[in-house]
Design a protein around this motif. Structure first.
Motif: not given
Length: 533
Positions: A27-48
């Protein structure tokens, strides 16, 4: 810019979760996994979001040009590519991704309404699409196509985005020698897959590689095949080759048909119900899901293409239906299945294209060419060095498919108007646009000559019915192959045998390469018949 760092959670999954299977750690690993992914997605979504006008422009261009039979994704991206040189990197790829996502669905509109697919990947759609139009259910059919296309693309692109952190971990295993074997695999194997006659596929692929070597060698500084023409020291201009080889040759093919308009057809009137189309889609959501996964998987196979995905999904729909005899007579599932797979394959193609630098189709080969022109070297390092760009491309493809379906539903009754434009006027406009795009790059007269030479070559191949995609893929990948060869040799201190055959991963890739080649070469009929016809 979002930092392109490998999420440490992937190592945690391997080292902690798998041995222990501890739910709390998982559970902890998956939380970190998706936290990293969504942090990257925020920047990409802003550009789009900030470049939505470029996305919309790409969608409109893809829909308008993609509606013309023969003018598929490869031609659309070829025409748009030179105009991106004046744009910032992110703006260019938002525009191109928008066009890429739009061409597939626009071809289904003409398949349904006038029995003429915009590209070969829409051929399966017309089997039941046009019979539905004849029964007065065209609007129902278009609604099914729009929802299936958009949702299939969203599912595939979402899976690709979710897999990026794990893909980064995998591609870190690849060095120059491993990339060399992967690119070699693509250059040799793809012609067997995409060409109806593999011998011609291999020959055209070899020709494409030879053309790519024209110019000054980046290692020795010696000119190769330049024939004393100084401008060719920089090599054959990609856009000039693409315009002649694909756009101009298609224009000549259409003009040779001798028609006043692209397609002769009566006035199309929409009939049916959007709500009925939505109801049919919801009632068959599991068929949609299965066919989308089929499209995703087939799209991830380099060279398989949209046609294979669409027809495999169509066959699955027939196989799983209790009303098999109704297919070909206007069964709406005959639209839902191929269109789900057809657009999901775009997300699948992102895996080899952005993950390994291997184009999954002709349009993806042009996409790789665009990356080179904008300073992004294709290959596994794209995921680690340009994570945000990868996410921007995936999000743009996702958004463009949704926008295309919405626009398509709104203007479906006017979608075929472009096919009513007189052929001389329509082709003149496209020709002027194409040749202008050649001059935009570097304003060199020799590029026009290159365009003419490749237009003649393209026309010959069109009339001999020889697939041109192996040439394009080899042309784009040959430079990458050469660069990785010299890097691997340099890192090994000049030991070529150790550079390419020493590492276990190299040996595994060679084994896969050889086995695949043997399975493709072993003839089921006579050897000559297998290769030539």
């Amino acid at each position: 810019m979002v930092e392109a760092l490998l999420p440490p959670t992937v190592d945690a999954i391997v080292l902690q979760v798998l041995p222990a299977l501890d739910p709390i750690v998982l559970q902890a690993v998956l939380i970190d996994y998706f936290a990293w992914l969504f942090e990257n997605l925020r920047g990409a979504a802003s550009v789009v979001a900030n470049n939505y006008l470029f996305l919309l422009t790409g969608v409109i261009a893809g829909m308008v040009i993609g509606t013309i039979p023969g003018m598929g994704g490869t031609v659309v991206l070829t025409i748009l590519l030179p105009f991106t040189l004046a744009l910032q990197q992110y703006e260019a790829f938002v525009l191109l991704s928008g066009a890429l996502g739009a061409t597939t669905f626009s071809g289904s509109l003409t398949a349904i309404l006038i029995n003429t697919p915009g590209s070969s990947s829409n051929a399966a759609t017309l089997i039941d699409g046009y019979p539905m139009t004849q029964k007065g259910e065209s609007e129902t059919a278009i609604t099914i196509s729009a929802i299936s296309s958009a949702s299939g693309a969203v599912l595939a692109a979402s899976i690709f985005i979710l897999a990026i952190p794990l893909m980064i971990q995998v591609v870190l295993l690849f060095g120059p020698s491993e990339i060399f074997w992967i690119v070699m695999f693509a250059i040799v194997i793809i012609p067997f897959v995409v060409a109806d006659r593999p011998l011609f596929g291999v020959l055209t692929g070899g020709l494409g590689a030879l053309v790519a070597f024209i110019g000054v060698s980046p290692q020795t500084g010696e000119p190769r095949f330049t024939f004393g023409i100084l401008t060719l020291n920089d090599g054959v201009e990609l856009i000039a080759m693409l315009i002649g080889f694909f756009a101009i040759s298609e224009i000549v093919r259409i003009a040779s048909l001798g028609r006043n308009t692209i397609v002769d057809f009566d006035q199309v009137e929409l009939a049916g119900s959007k709500m009925e189309g939505l109801r049919i889609f919801l009632a068959n959501k599991w068929l949609w899901f299965r066919c989308s996964i089929i499209g995703l998987v087939i799209g991830a196979i380099p060279g398989a293409g949209g046609s294979a995905a669409a027809f495999v999904a169509y066959a699955h729909a027939i196989q799983s239906s209790p009303d098999k005899e109704t297919f070909g007579k206007g069964n709406p599932l005959g639209i839902l299945a191929p269109e789900s797979a057809n657009d999901a394959k775009d997300g699948g193609q992102l895996f080899p294209t952005l993950g390994l630098g291997i184009p999954g189709s002709g349009s993806m080969a042009v996409f790789l060419g665009a990356m080179l022109m904008h300073g992004v070297f294709p290959g596994p390092t794209v995921l680690t060095d340009n994570t945000e760009l990868v996410l921007i491309i995936a999000l743009s493809v996702l958004c463009s498919n949704v926008m295309t379906s919405i626009i398509g539903l709104a203007v479906a009754n006017k979608a075929t108007y472009i096919l009513r434009v007189p052929v001389p006027l329509l082709l003149t406009g496209i020709t002027v646009l194409s040749l202008t795009s050649v001059l935009v790059v570097r304003n060199a007269a020799v590029d026009m000559l290159v365009t003419v030479v490749f237009a003649v070559l393209g026309i010959i191949m069109v009339y001999l019915e020889i697939n041109r995609i192996p040439f394009l893929i080899a042309f784009v990948l040959a430079g990458i192959l050469e660069r990785q060869y010299h890097l691997a040799t340099q890192f090994a201190g000049g030991d070529r045998l150790g550079a390419f055959f020493g590492a276990p991963l190299d040996q595994l890739l060679i084994a896969i390469f050889v086995i695949s080649l043997v399975l493709l070469v072993i003839p089921r009929e006579k050897l000559l018949e297998r290769f030539v016809g």
